[in-house]
Motif scaffolding. Structure first.
Motif, PDB file in Angstrom:
ATOM      1  N   ARG A 164       0.535  -1.224  -0.679  1.00 18.67           N
ATOM      2  CA  ARG A 164       0.255   0.008   0.528  1.00 18.67           C
ATOM      3  C   ARG A 164       0.622   0.904  -0.012  1.00 18.67           C
ATOM      4  O   ARG A 164       0.692   2.670  -0.835  1.00 18.67           O
ATOM      5  CB  ARG A 164      -0.575  -0.010   1.831  1.00 18.67           C
ATOM      6  CG  ARG A 164      -2.116  -0.929   0.829  1.00 18.67           C
ATOM      7  CD  ARG A 164      -3.385  -0.818   2.058  1.00 18.67           C
ATOM      8  NE  ARG A 164      -2.879  -1.067   3.778  1.00 18.67           N
ATOM      9  CZ  ARG A 164      -2.312  -2.440   3.834  1.00 18.67           C
ATOM     10  NH1 ARG A 164      -3.254  -3.379   3.633  1.00 18.67           N
ATOM     11  NH2 ARG A 164      -2.297  -1.899   5.178  1.00 18.67           N
ATOM     12  N   ALA A 165       2.173   1.763   1.004  1.00 17.69           N
ATOM     13  CA  ALA A 165       2.830   2.501   0.648  1.00 17.69           C
ATOM     14  C   ALA A 165       3.262   3.070  -1.020  1.00 17.69           C
ATOM     15  O   ALA A 165       3.049   3.748  -1.446  1.00 17.69           O
ATOM     16  CB  ALA A 165       3.867   2.134   1.344  1.00 17.69           C
ATOM     17  N   ALA A 166       3.757   1.659  -1.157  1.00 17.28           N
ATOM     18  CA  ALA A 166       3.917   1.561  -2.751  1.00 17.28           C
ATOM     19  C   ALA A 166       3.096   2.153  -3.512  1.00 17.28           C
ATOM     20  O   ALA A 166       3.778   3.002  -4.608  1.00 17.28           O
ATOM     21  CB  ALA A 166       5.025   0.547  -3.223  1.00 17.28           C
ATOM     22  N   CYS A 167       2.156   1.187  -3.779  1.00 11.27           N
ATOM     23  CA  CYS A 167       1.036   2.746  -4.795  1.00 11.27           C
ATOM     24  C   CYS A 167       0.668   3.718  -4.138  1.00 11.27           C
ATOM     25  O   CYS A 167       0.257   4.234  -5.384  1.00 11.27           O
ATOM     26  CB  CYS A 167      -0.074   1.484  -3.858  1.00 11.27           C
ATOM     27  SG  CYS A 167      -1.639   1.839  -4.815  1.00 11.27           S
ATOM     28  N   ILE A 168       0.804   4.242  -2.940  1.00 16.25           N
ATOM     29  CA  ILE A 168       0.656   5.746  -2.472  1.00 16.25           C
ATOM     30  C   ILE A 168       1.365   6.450  -2.914  1.00 16.25           C
ATOM     31  O   ILE A 168       0.928   7.535  -3.852  1.00 16.25           O
ATOM     32  CB  ILE A 168       0.571   5.674  -0.664  1.00 16.25           C
ATOM     33  CG1 ILE A 168      -0.598   5.409  -0.134  1.00 16.25           C
ATOM     34  CG2 ILE A 168       0.515   7.643  -0.765  1.00 16.25           C
ATOM     35  CD1 ILE A 168      -0.310   5.227   1.006  1.00 16.25           C
ATOM     36  N   LEU A 169       3.097   5.794  -3.855  1.00 18.97           N
ATOM     37  CA  LEU A 169       3.791   6.346  -3.780  1.00 18.97           C
ATOM     38  C   LEU A 169       4.252   6.865  -5.338  1.00 18.97           C
ATOM     39  O   LEU A 169       4.858   7.237  -5.653  1.00 18.97           O
ATOM     40  CB  LEU A 169       5.402   5.824  -3.496  1.00 18.97           C
ATOM     41  CG  LEU A 169       5.480   6.306  -1.628  1.00 18.97           C
ATOM     42  CD1 LEU A 169       6.583   5.430  -1.296  1.00 18.97           C
ATOM     43  CD2 LEU A 169       5.607   7.573  -1.497  1.00 18.97           C
ATOM     44  N   GLY A 170       2.678   5.790  -5.979  1.00 18.38           N
ATOM     45  CA  GLY A 170       2.693   5.921  -7.717  1.00 18.38           C
ATOM     46  C   GLY A 170       3.262   4.652  -8.328  1.00 18.38           C
ATOM     47  O   GLY A 170       3.264   4.805  -9.667  1.00 18.38           O
ATOM     48  N   ALA A 171       3.660   3.899  -7.506  1.00 16.36           N
ATOM     49  CA  ALA A 171       3.971   2.735  -8.307  1.00 16.36           C
ATOM     50  C   ALA A 171       3.216   2.294  -8.435  1.00 16.36           C
ATOM     51  O   ALA A 171       1.816   1.324  -8.639  1.00 16.36           O
ATOM     52  CB  ALA A 171       4.922   1.880  -7.150  1.00 16.36           C
ATOM     53  N   ARG A 176       5.270  -2.595  -7.649  1.00 16.26           N
ATOM     54  CA  ARG A 176       4.987  -3.530  -6.632  1.00 16.26           C
ATOM     55  C   ARG A 176       5.163  -4.445  -7.289  1.00 16.26           C
ATOM     56  O   ARG A 176       5.940  -4.912  -5.732  1.00 16.26           O
ATOM     57  CB  ARG A 176       4.068  -2.797  -6.285  1.00 16.26           C
ATOM     58  CG  ARG A 176       2.770  -1.253  -6.466  1.00 16.26           C
ATOM     59  CD  ARG A 176       1.894  -1.544  -5.190  1.00 16.26           C
ATOM     60  NE  ARG A 176       1.066  -2.154  -5.834  1.00 16.26           N
ATOM     61  CZ  ARG A 176      -0.193  -2.031  -6.466  1.00 16.26           C
ATOM     62  NH1 ARG A 176      -0.337  -1.018  -6.493  1.00 16.26           N
ATOM     63  NH2 ARG A 176      -1.684  -3.136  -6.368  1.00 16.26           N
TER      64      ARG A 176
END
Length: 267
Positions: A164-171, A176
């Motif tokens: 989820r953190a990677a998704c929030i950062l735009g990945a 991911r």
């Protein structure tokens, strides 16, 4: 009391290690026997039996077994991680039943699987698949459950907050998986692939039903030779195959660090 338990534990550990390693030491010593009759006297050891490993009767089966094990390991790794991703990570509908189905080949004796695969190929008229294609498919059926189980265990323990953190950062999804998920489950994946390689390289019950005439794997060649004679050449073949498997395990450990998957630490 604690001291007594410690002594018993250490004695049991030494006994288990001796039970495992002593037969290997006997095989290694037999490969250096100075005569065709197997002897273990250290003063007369010789390497004269090892050049025989380059003869076609041993080299061809070894190359076939190595090629088969490599193909099966890569295919099992790819199919196993895809299955584990859908079942353990995404948890598709009926994932528990699907996981049980994927692991079910582990509950069936190998010789039963071998007979079933031969009967299927015969009834379907797929005789051309006997040999390397049939061996590859049969070994994948045998080894993929190990990859699925190890990879699924790693995914069950995966912290999805990192995703989820990677998704929030735009990945994106591919990024991911490539940069977050795969590095963190690498030890589980490579531990399963290591099992797949060892099982495929040393397999007899499945392979004996699916090899073509004139084509044989190394374990079958060893069994056929052992039926008629017991000599130091056979010991040398086993030592060479043991070193090859150990070298492959070390290579997989260097790449995947699968020991971390067992002791719960990190590399």
């Amino acid at each position: 009391m604690n001291r007594l338990l410690t002594i018993l534990f250490r004695a049991s550990l030494i006994a288990i290690l001796a039970f495992i390693t002593l037969p290997l030491l006997v095989v290694v010593a037999a490969s250096f026997s100075p005569t065709s009759a197997v002897t273990f006297w250290p003063g007369d050891w010789t390497f004269q039996w090892y050049p025989a490993l380059l003869e076609s009767r041993w080299l061809d089966p070894f190359l076939l077994s190595a090629e088969l094990a490599i193909i099966v390991t890569l295919a099992s790794g790819l199919l196993g991680i895809l299955a584990a991703y859908g079942v353990a990570y995404q948890k598709c509908p009926g994932h528990a039943a699907i996981m049980s189905f994927l692991l079910s080949p582990m509950a069936v004796p190998q010789i039963v699987k071998g007979v079933a695969i031969v009967l299927f190929l015969s009834s379907a008229g797929l005789y051309k698949l006997l040999g390397t294609p049939g061996l590859v498919m049969a070994h994948i059926v045998l080894t993929m459950p190990y990859v699925v189980r190890m990879a699924a265990t790693a995914m069950f323990n995966f912290d999805k907050r990192l995703d989820r953190a990677a998704c929030i950062l735009g990945a994106g999804p591919v990024q991911r998986i490539r940069f977050v998920l795969l590095p963190l489950i690498r030890s589980g994946l490579f531990s399963g692939m290591t099992f797949a390689f060892i099982i495929s390289f040393n397999n007899i019950p499945l392979s004996v039903f699916l090899v073509r005439p004139g084509q044989t794997t190394l374990p079958i060649a060893v069994i056929n030779h052992l039926e008629y004679s017991l000599d130091p050449v056979l010991a040398a073949v086993n030592v060479a195959s043991l070193l090859f498997v150990l070298g492959t395990i070390i290579l997989f450990e260097k790449i995947g660090g699968f020991s971390a998957h067992f002791h719960g630490g990190s590399k």
